[in-house]
Design a protein around this motif. Structure first.
Motif, mmCIF file in Angstrom:
data_model
loop_
_atom_site.group_PDB
_atom_site.id
_atom_site.type_symbol
_atom_site.label_atom_id
_atom_site.label_comp_id
_atom_site.label_asym_id
_atom_site.label_seq_id
_atom_site.Cartn_x
_atom_site.Cartn_y
_atom_site.Cartn_z
ATOM 1 N N VAL A 141 -2.755 10.006 -0.724
ATOM 2 C CA VAL A 141 -2.613 8.638 -0.229
ATOM 3 C C VAL A 141 -1.206 8.096 -0.446
ATOM 4 C CG1 VAL A 141 -3.322 6.238 -0.615
ATOM 5 C CG2 VAL A 141 -5.047 8.021 -0.365
ATOM 6 N N ILE A 142 -0.678 8.223 -1.646
ATOM 7 C CA ILE A 142 0.631 7.616 -1.945
ATOM 8 C C ILE A 142 1.709 8.165 -1.025
ATOM 9 C CG2 ILE A 142 2.453 7.431 -3.677
ATOM 10 C CD1 ILE A 142 0.338 7.089 -5.787
ATOM 11 N N ASP A 143 1.728 9.467 -0.820
ATOM 12 C CA ASP A 143 2.749 10.070 0.038
ATOM 13 C C ASP A 143 2.587 9.658 1.496
ATOM 14 O OD1 ASP A 143 3.941 11.328 -2.095
ATOM 15 O OD2 ASP A 143 2.911 13.247 -1.780
ATOM 16 N N HIS A 165 -8.396 6.150 -8.336
ATOM 17 C CA HIS A 165 -7.048 5.979 -7.795
ATOM 18 C C HIS A 165 -6.160 5.254 -8.809
ATOM 19 C CE1 HIS A 165 -7.061 7.469 -3.708
ATOM 20 N NE2 HIS A 165 -8.155 6.800 -3.402
ATOM 21 N N ASP A 166 -4.874 5.501 -8.715
ATOM 22 C CA ASP A 166 -3.884 4.812 -9.531
ATOM 23 C C ASP A 166 -3.521 3.507 -8.816
ATOM 24 O OD1 ASP A 166 -1.569 3.868 -10.818
ATOM 25 O OD2 ASP A 166 -0.863 5.887 -11.286
ATOM 26 N N MET A 167 -4.158 2.416 -9.221
ATOM 27 C CA MET A 167 -3.981 1.141 -8.533
ATOM 28 C C MET A 167 -2.523 0.685 -8.550
ATOM 29 S SD MET A 167 -5.874 -2.549 -9.212
ATOM 30 C CE MET A 167 -7.446 -2.077 -8.495
ATOM 31 N N ALA A 168 -1.889 0.752 -9.703
ATOM 32 C CA ALA A 168 -0.513 0.264 -9.814
ATOM 33 C C ALA A 168 0.435 1.053 -8.919
ATOM 34 C CB ALA A 168 -0.049 0.337 -11.268
ATOM 35 N N ALA A 169 0.266 2.368 -8.879
ATOM 36 C CA ALA A 169 1.173 3.216 -8.089
ATOM 37 C C ALA A 169 0.999 2.967 -6.594
ATOM 38 C CB ALA A 169 0.932 4.688 -8.420
ATOM 39 N N ILE A 170 -0.237 2.828 -6.159
ATOM 40 C CA ILE A 170 -0.484 2.598 -4.730
ATOM 41 C C ILE A 170 0.038 1.229 -4.310
ATOM 42 C CG2 ILE A 170 -2.323 2.177 -3.038
ATOM 43 C CD1 ILE A 170 -3.868 4.482 -4.297
ATOM 44 N N ALA A 174 2.978 0.678 -1.528
ATOM 45 C CA ALA A 174 2.645 -0.103 -0.337
ATOM 46 C C ALA A 174 3.557 -1.321 -0.193
ATOM 47 C CB ALA A 174 1.179 -0.536 -0.393
ATOM 48 N N HIS A 175 3.735 -2.051 -1.268
ATOM 49 C CA HIS A 175 4.568 -3.245 -1.208
ATOM 50 C C HIS A 175 6.030 -2.896 -0.942
ATOM 51 C CE1 HIS A 175 1.534 -6.024 -3.499
ATOM 52 N NE2 HIS A 175 1.073 -5.583 -2.351
ATOM 53 N N ALA A 176 6.460 -1.741 -1.406
ATOM 54 C CA ALA A 176 7.845 -1.325 -1.177
ATOM 55 C C ALA A 176 8.141 -1.113 0.306
ATOM 56 C CB ALA A 176 8.145 -0.042 -1.960
ATOM 57 N N GLY A 178 6.277 -2.710 2.705
ATOM 58 C CA GLY A 178 5.791 -3.879 3.435
ATOM 59 C C GLY A 178 4.338 -3.818 3.863
ATOM 60 N N ALA A 179 3.561 -2.903 3.294
ATOM 61 C CA ALA A 179 2.136 -2.806 3.634
ATOM 62 C C ALA A 179 1.300 -3.617 2.655
ATOM 63 C CB ALA A 179 1.692 -1.346 3.619
ATOM 64 N N LEU A 180 0.103 -3.966 3.072
ATOM 65 C CA LEU A 180 -0.863 -4.645 2.225
ATOM 66 C C LEU A 180 -1.919 -3.646 1.761
ATOM 67 C CD1 LEU A 180 -1.353 -7.865 4.390
ATOM 68 C CD2 LEU A 180 -0.068 -7.692 2.248
ATOM 69 N N VAL A 181 -2.620 -3.980 0.684
ATOM 70 C CA VAL A 181 -3.642 -3.086 0.146
ATOM 71 C C VAL A 181 -4.952 -3.846 -0.049
ATOM 72 C CG1 VAL A 181 -4.239 -1.392 -1.625
ATOM 73 C CG2 VAL A 181 -1.830 -1.845 -1.107
ATOM 74 N N ILE A 182 -6.043 -3.219 0.407
ATOM 75 C CA ILE A 182 -7.394 -3.722 0.168
ATOM 76 C C ILE A 182 -8.085 -2.749 -0.777
ATOM 77 C CG2 ILE A 182 -9.646 -4.227 1.192
ATOM 78 C CD1 ILE A 182 -8.142 -4.725 3.858
ATOM 79 N N TRP A 183 -8.613 -3.288 -1.887
ATOM 80 C CA TRP A 183 -9.324 -2.470 -2.869
ATOM 81 C C TRP A 183 -10.819 -2.745 -2.797
ATOM 82 C CZ3 TRP A 183 -7.025 1.353 -5.428
ATOM 83 C CH2 TRP A 183 -5.625 1.336 -5.499
#
Length: 397
Positions: A141-143, A165-170, A174-176, A178-183
């Motif tokens: 996912v991260i890549d 999942h590693d919440m902090a890393a994702i 994503a923020h780097a 410009g994406a948003l994340v839904i958990w």
């Protein structure tokens, strides 16, 4: 220090049953039936429609949302209850896509719960703007988070394997870009510490009938970061998400903050059961819970692996990398689980071959774990599962 013997006494568990399926449906809290009965008789019965005001029914989604918020690290006023988890996924995803109008990719993983993916597929068809759903292996996912991604939509803890999942890393990746994340916190809320505010989470959703013990069909919750909420345009613009529901304005005007994520009429009876269930958590420290969960899980894994070499651990070996469940693979896993259940240890099965066991410190002890291991070992080593009665699939597995 949390007293787990005290919390165990707060549940009405059948005599002789070892319940290792709280990750699918939590057991009945002892006070829930009386709480629902009181709501029916003393409020609905005695007050009739005036109970919306006199008994505070209309405030329940926010009030109880704050109680859930304490368990997932959310600031007051950022969570609201109501509807089902699938509806909350739809709301969060529609709002997130609207906030990223120039991007067309929804990124998820192949281990995500199918309903989340179905909601994304349905929304893509409804919007009709060329969005696509991209799924990759959980570890990829991260890549896969690039500047083409509008929204990353993942379940923190995999429903089959318990992989976390590693919440902090994702979030950072994503923020780097410009994406948003839904958990999706279906297997996190009430299972492990979550820090929504501190982690900078954009959107989060979750159910309350698993580790939170709110009962079958208990209402779901949605969290929206307070900086995003004022700009969220609700796709499901229900009357209780309106700025002034009882003005009966023919045109929709979104309410303030998290209130705009309200949709239909609150499930008043179900919220009463959930409210009672949340009383159990008043004296529970989430770090204590997590530490105890790991102790019990490690004990369970060690015992099962020593006695049942035919079972293959599919949950992460490192306890920091899994939630509060343990899963083993076995080709005849469905039949084996039915044989185990018949002997008083309740877990469940997930296709194609996963035997799944929830480890819930609120009501599971060392002795429960050891007795469960002994029963599982008896079923497996003596092939007690190899009986036609255990091979007929029921509607719910």
């Amino acid at each position: 220090m949390t007293d787990f013997s005290k919390t165990r006494d707060m549940f009405d568990l059948p005599e002789g049953v070892i319940y290792l399926d709280g990750n699918s449906l939590g057991p009945l809290p002892r006070t829930a039936a009386a709480r629902v009965a009181a709501r029916m008789a003393d409020e609905w019965g005695a007050m009739l429609i005036t109970a919306w005001n006199k008994a505070g029914w209309m405030d329940d989604p926010r009030r109880i949302g704050d109680r859930v918020g304490r368990l997932v690290g959310a600031a007051a006023g950022t969570i609201v209850m109501g509807d089902t988890l699938s509806i909350k996924v739809h709301q969060a995803l529609a709002s997130a896509l609207d906030l990223r109008p120039d991007r067309r990719v929804i990124l998820s993983d192949t281990g995500n719960f199918p309903s989340d993916l179905y909601m994304a597929q349905g929304l893509i068809g409804t919007i009709g703007k060329g969005h696509s759903l991209k799924t990759v292996a959980p570890e990829a996912v991260i890549d896969a988070i690039t500047d083409e991604v509008a929204v990353v939509m993942v379940t923190e803890v995999d429903y089959r394997t318990g992989r976390k999942h590693d919440m902090a890393a994702i979030i950072a990746k994503a923020h780097a870009v410009g994406a948003l994340v839904i958990w999706d916190l279906a297997h996190s809320a009430g299972a492990l510490p979550v820090a929504l505010t501190e982690s900078g989470v954009d959107f989060a959703v979750g159910c309350t009938y698993k580790f939170l013990n709110g009962g079958p069909g208990a209402p779901a919750f949605i969290y929206v970061h307070p900086d995003l909420a004022p700009n969220c345009r609700p796709a499901l613009s229900g009357w209780l998400g309106h700025e002034a529901p009882f003005a009966f304005d023919p045109d929709y005007r979104a309410g303030g903050g998290i209130d705009r994520m309200r949709c239909g009429t609150p499930p008043v009876l179900a919220l009463a059961a959930l409210d009672a269930a949340l009383d159990v958590w008043d004296e529970v420290d989430m770090d204590d819970l997590r530490a105890r969960s790991i102790e019990l899980s490690e004990r369970f894994i060690k015992g099962v692996e020593a006695a049942c070499p035919m079972l293959t651990l599919v949950s992460p070996r490192d306890p920091a990398q899994r939630g509060s469940q343990v899963s083993f693979a076995f080709d005849d896993g469905y039949a084996a689980m039915q044989a185990v259940i018949a002997r008083g240890v309740i877990g469940d099965f997930r296709a194609p071959n996963i035997m799944r066991f929830g480890i819930t410190p609120l009501y599971i002890s060392d002795d429960d774990i050891d007795r469960a291991v002994a029963i599982i070992a008896d079923v497996m080593t003596n092939r007690l599962w190899d009986d036609p009665q255990y091979k007929k699939h029921a509607a719910v597995t």
